[in-house]
Motif scaffolding. Structure first.
Motif, short mmCIF file in Angstrom:
data_model
loop_
_atom_site.label_atom_id
_atom_site.label_comp_id
_atom_site.label_asym_id
_atom_site.label_seq_id
_atom_site.Cartn_x
_atom_site.Cartn_y
_atom_site.Cartn_z
N SER A 75 0.75 -1.16 0.04
CA SER A 75 0.02 -0.16 0.05
C SER A 75 0.96 1.36 -0.07
O SER A 75 0.98 2.21 -0.91
CB SER A 75 -0.97 0.03 1.22
N MET A 107 -9.26 1.05 -2.55
CA MET A 107 -8.87 0.27 -1.70
C MET A 107 -9.64 0.09 -0.63
O MET A 107 -10.11 -0.88 0.06
CB MET A 107 -7.38 0.80 -1.07
N GLY A 108 -10.35 1.33 -0.13
CA GLY A 108 -11.34 1.28 0.79
C GLY A 108 -12.60 0.74 0.63
O GLY A 108 -13.22 -0.42 1.33
N GLN A 149 -12.84 -3.09 0.43
CA GLN A 149 -12.80 -4.06 1.71
C GLN A 149 -14.11 -4.75 1.83
O GLN A 149 -14.26 -5.47 2.51
CB GLN A 149 -12.59 -3.08 2.69
N THR A 174 -4.60 -3.94 -3.65
CA THR A 174 -3.97 -3.70 -2.52
C THR A 174 -5.14 -4.10 -1.18
O THR A 174 -4.50 -4.58 -0.35
CB THR A 174 -3.71 -2.39 -2.41
N CYS A 175 -6.28 -3.68 -1.51
CA CYS A 175 -7.15 -4.00 -0.34
C CYS A 175 -7.31 -5.34 -0.13
O CYS A 175 -7.59 -5.79 1.11
CB CYS A 175 -8.67 -3.34 -0.81
N ALA A 187 -12.12 -5.66 7.33
CA ALA A 187 -12.43 -5.06 6.15
C ALA A 187 -13.13 -3.75 6.13
O ALA A 187 -13.18 -2.67 5.50
CB ALA A 187 -13.25 -6.03 5.13
N VAL A 211 -10.98 -1.01 7.50
CA VAL A 211 -10.08 -0.52 6.56
C VAL A 211 -11.07 0.42 5.34
O VAL A 211 -10.73 1.53 5.07
CB VAL A 211 -9.40 -1.47 5.90
N CYS A 212 -12.06 -0.18 5.27
CA CYS A 212 -13.17 0.66 4.48
C CYS A 212 -13.20 1.98 4.86
O CYS A 212 -13.41 2.95 4.05
CB CYS A 212 -14.21 -0.09 4.07
#
Length: 396
Positions: A20, A56-57, A60, A110-111, A340, A343-344
């Protein structure tokens, strides 16, 4: 029925979390050159950071349930393959639109890697070790900003901006080879993996938990501040203050070294102060940064911009070390989904906060000052509405 899990060595998770920050930081010294080569404005190239973070968010929401249903290992391997292919697409892009698409795809890859890494740590180590381990992962993440801009400067000067994306693909291939051969499946047998992959019923119990609410939002506000700095730094330092790409890399690297030190010192300080004391220290350092950006906004020197960044980076270390582990503690049976969602909220929320701040008629330092005040406001609001007592359960 999943097979009996095996516990993965910690260094594999260290390799995974590097993906990341490498994708975010290595090309930053090339931002002005990219804008010139593609004949677009700086804002169009700066959007590459926000698009990556947003993708990436949001990714998740699917990656987390996939980690719980199919396992951490296949998710990690699939994410690495997508990361490599999208990096090569970026290297071959001949217009900004293709670069935007490549960054959206790279964010999705990346996620998947990050969800696999953080849920794997949650699987493999006891709860009383998580605060220190998450802090150490953040420290590893911070090593990359210390080195990637320097490497990006060399690659850009020696070849051109495309070399940065080629390097991302090469790292993905080398690290992916090691992960393919050494990463076992760590998913516990009791993991909840039935039902639709994306459903409100899967997320509602997590989102409704007051501990998760408080710490996930605190995580998001801390990330907003750091990502806003990353987005604004090339323009402020290289354009407004006329710093060379190498000088930019040195300033950026200095902050990364401070961030590394903060991440590795944070567990010791938190052990002495307690989690509530550590949280207060993190919020206080963000507030100190806010004051610095306001007071020094008219001083046209890199230190006027970077000194508050140094304070906020240390505060960031404390907030993430505490909030990341505390938000996941109530959800051992569905760590992938909880990771998830965390990070989201952290990444997509941060991208949204940066986009909203960009709409304000303020200079970059004043936008950062506004973001630096938000952790204190969130803490105060949580105490005012009476939910902070439940949150303190995570500190016991």
């Amino acid at each position: 029925m999943p097979s009996t899990p095996r516990y993965a060595p910690f260094y594999l998770f260290m390799l995974m979390v590097v993906f990341s920050p490498l994708a975010i930081d290595i090309f930053l010294p090339a931002v002005p050159a990219m804008a010139e080569a593609l004949t677009v404005d700086l804002a169009s190239v700066q959007a590459l950071v926000g698009l990556f973070v947003l993708s990436m968010g949001l990714g998740q929401l699917l990656a987390g349930p996939m980690a719980d249903r199919y396992g951490r290992r296949p998710l990690a391997i699939g994410g690495i393959l997508l990361y490599i292919l999208s990096a090569l697409m970026g290297a071959l892009a001949f217009n900004i639109e293709l670069l935007w698409i490549s960054r959206l795809l790279q964010g999705l890859g990346t996620c998947a890697i990050i969800v696999a890494a953080f849920s794997g740590v949650r699987d493999s180590f006891p709860q009383d070790k998580l605060t220190a381990l998450y802090s150490y992962l953040n420290g590893i993440i911070c090593i990359v900003p210390a080195l990637a801009p320097l490497l990006g400067s060399v690659l850009t000067l020696q070849w051109d901006w495309r070399a940065n994306f080629v390097f991302m693909a090469l790292y993905g291939a080398v690290a992916g080879w090691r992960i393919w051969h050494r990463l076992p499946e760590t998913r516990p047998e009791k993991t909840q993996s039935h039902g639709a992959l994306i459903s409100w019923g899967r997320y509602a119990p997590i989102l409704g938990h007051p501990v998760f609410q408080f710490f996930s939002i605190m995580n998001m506000l801390a990330m907003s501040l750091i990502l806003a700095y990353v987005s604004y730094a090339p323009e402020v330092l290289m354009v407004e203050m006329a710093q060379s790409p190498m000088a930019f890399a040195l300033w950026f690297g200095t902050n990364a070294v401070i961030n590394i030190s903060g991440a590795f010192v944070a567990p010791t300080v938190i052990a002495r102060l307690g989690k509530r004391g550590g949280l207060a220290l993190g919020v206080g350092l963000c507030l100190l940064a806010m004051v610095g950006w306001v007071m020094l906004r008219d001083w046209a020197h890199p230190l006027a911009f970077m000194a508050p960044v140094f304070a906020s980076s240390i505060g960031f270390c404390f907030l993430l070390a505490i909030s990341g582990g505390a938000a996941l503690l109530p959800f051992g049976e569905r760590a992938g989904t909880a990771s998830a969602l965390l990070v989201c909220i952290q990444m997509s929320g941060a991208a949204l906060m940066i986009a909203l701040a960009a709409l304000l008629p303020l200079t970059a330092p004043l936008r950062l000052a506004l973001l630096g005040a938000l952790p204190l406001l969130w803490w105060g609001w949580s105490r005012y509405r009476g939910g902070y007592g439940r949150v303190c359960e995570a500190f016991s």
